[in-house]
Design an enzyme around this catalytic site. Structure first.
Site: not given
Ligand code: OAD
Length: 253
Positions: A107, A124, A155, A195, A222
Site C-alpha cells: 500500500n 510500491h 522545477c 488483503g 474475505p
Molecule cells: P487488489 O485490489 O488487487 O486486491 C485487494 C484484495 O483485498 C482482494 O483480494 C479483496 O478480496 C481483499 N479485501 C477487500 N476488502 C478487504 C478487507 N476489508 N479486509 C481484507 N481483505 C479485503 O489490491 P492489491 O493486492 O493490494 O499497485 O494490489 C496489488 C497492487 O496492484 C497494488 O499495490 C497497486 C495495484 O495496482 C501499486 O500501487 C503500484
C-alpha cells in the site's frame, strides 16, 4: 470433548510461539479505512479507471494534469483516512514485542506507520511523496519541496516535473525495500498475507518464498486470492475483524 483445533486458534498459537512474523499487506488492509482497493468488482479503482492511463509513466507523459489531479484526490483521501482496527492490532503488537513483527506493504498510504509500525517496508512507494520525473542532473539535486505550483508542479530552475512517489506499472520496485522484504521473509516463522489479490509480482511471490523457507503461511481475506494455494490456512474475513481477533485476545499476544 475436544475436536480439531479451529484454524484461527491454531494460528493464534503459532503467532504466540513465533520469534519472527511477517505480514504482507495489500489494499484490503486499508479498505475498512475507506481507501478503495484496485481489483474488487464495482468498488476497485481498476474497475473504474484505466491503469495504463493513470498508473504508468507513459500515461503521465501523455496527460500529466489528468494523472496529477487523480493522485491529488487519492492523496487527500489518504490524509483524511484513519488507521482501522487491523492496522492498530499490528501496531499494538509491534509496540508490545519490539523486533518481532515486520510489515511488508504494497500500500502507498501511511496507515500502518500511523498505527505504530514506523518501519513498514513499502514495496510500491509512498503516495504522499513527490519525486522528479526525470533524474535531476544537478549536484546537489534540486529540492522537490521548492517546485513551483502547477499541475504538475515544475522545477523553477530546469522545468522538470514532479510525479507521485509510487511505483507504476512497468517500473522496478525500490531495490532496498525488496531486499529488506526478502530478508525478513526468509527467516520468519509465520507469514500473514492480508488483503491482497496476489495478482501483482514480485510482491505476490513473497508468500511462496516464505512457505519454501519453512514459514507457516496464513491468508486473511474475505474472498479468494490468486495465491490461496501457497497458504497452510486461509481465514475468510476482513482485516479489521481478523487481526484484532488474532493479536488483541484477552491474553494479548
Ligand atoms: P487488489 O485490489 O488487487 O486486491 C485487494 C484484495 O483485498 C482482494 O483480494 C479483496 O478480496 C481483499 N479485501 C477487500 N476488502 C478487504 C478487507 N476489508 N479486509 C481484507 N481483505 C479485503 O489490491 P492489491 O493486492 O493490494 O499497485 O494490489 C496489488 C497492487 O496492484 C497494488 O499495490 C497497486 C495495484 O495496482 C501499486 O500501487 C503500484
Amino acid at each position: 470433548m475436544s475436536g480439531p483445533v479451529p484454524p484461527i486458534d491454531e494460528l493464534r498459537e503459532r503467532l504466540r510461539a513465533a520469534p519472527s512474523i511477517c505480514v504482507l499487506t495489500g489494499a484490503g488492509m486499508s479498505a475498512e479505512s475507506g481507501i478503495a482497493t484496485f481489483r474488487d468488482a464495482l468498488t476497485g479503482l481498476w474497475s473504474r479507471f484505466d491503469p495504463a492511463q493513470l498508473a504508468s509513466e507513459q500515461g503521465f507523459r501523455a496527460n500529466p494534469k489528468l494523472v496529477w489531479d487523480w493522485y491529488a484526490e487519492r492523496r487527500a483521501g489518504v490524509r483524511a483516512a484513519e488507521p482501522n482496527a487491523g492496522h492498530r492490532a499490528l501496531g499494538g503488537f509491534a509496540g508490545r514485542h519490539p523486533g518481532r513483527l515486520t510489515v511488508i506493504s504494497q500500500n502507498v498510504d501511511d496507515l500502518d506507520q500511523r498505527a505504530g509500525n514506523a518501519d513498514t517496508i513499502r514495496l510500491h512507494g509512498d503516495i504522499l511523496e513527490d519525486r522528479w520525473l526525470e533524474p535531476c542532473a544537478r549536484s546537489p539535486g534540486c529540492d522537490t519541496a521548492r517546485a513551483s505550483a502547477g499541475t504538475p508542479p515544475r522545477c523553477a530552475e530546469c522545468g522538470n516535473a514532479l510525479r507521485p512517489g509510487v511505483v507504476w506499472f512497468g517500473e522496478a520496485l525500490p531495490l532496498a525495500a525488496l531486499d529488506a522484504a526478502e530478508s525478513a521473509v526468509n527467516c520468519c516463522a509465520v507469514m500473514l498475507v492480508v488483503g491482497t489479490s496476489g495478482a501483482v509480482w514480485p510482491a505476490a511471490g513473497l508468500a511462496g518464498r516464505a512457505r519454501r523457507r519453512g514459514a507457516f503461511v496464513a491468508i486473511l481475506n474475505p474472498h479468494e486470492s490468486e495465491i490461496d494455494d501457497e497458504a497452510h490456512v486461509v481465514l475468510r474475513g476482513t482485516a479489521a475483524t481478523l487481526l484484532p481477533a488474532l493479536f488483541d485476545g484477552s491474553d494479548r499476544l
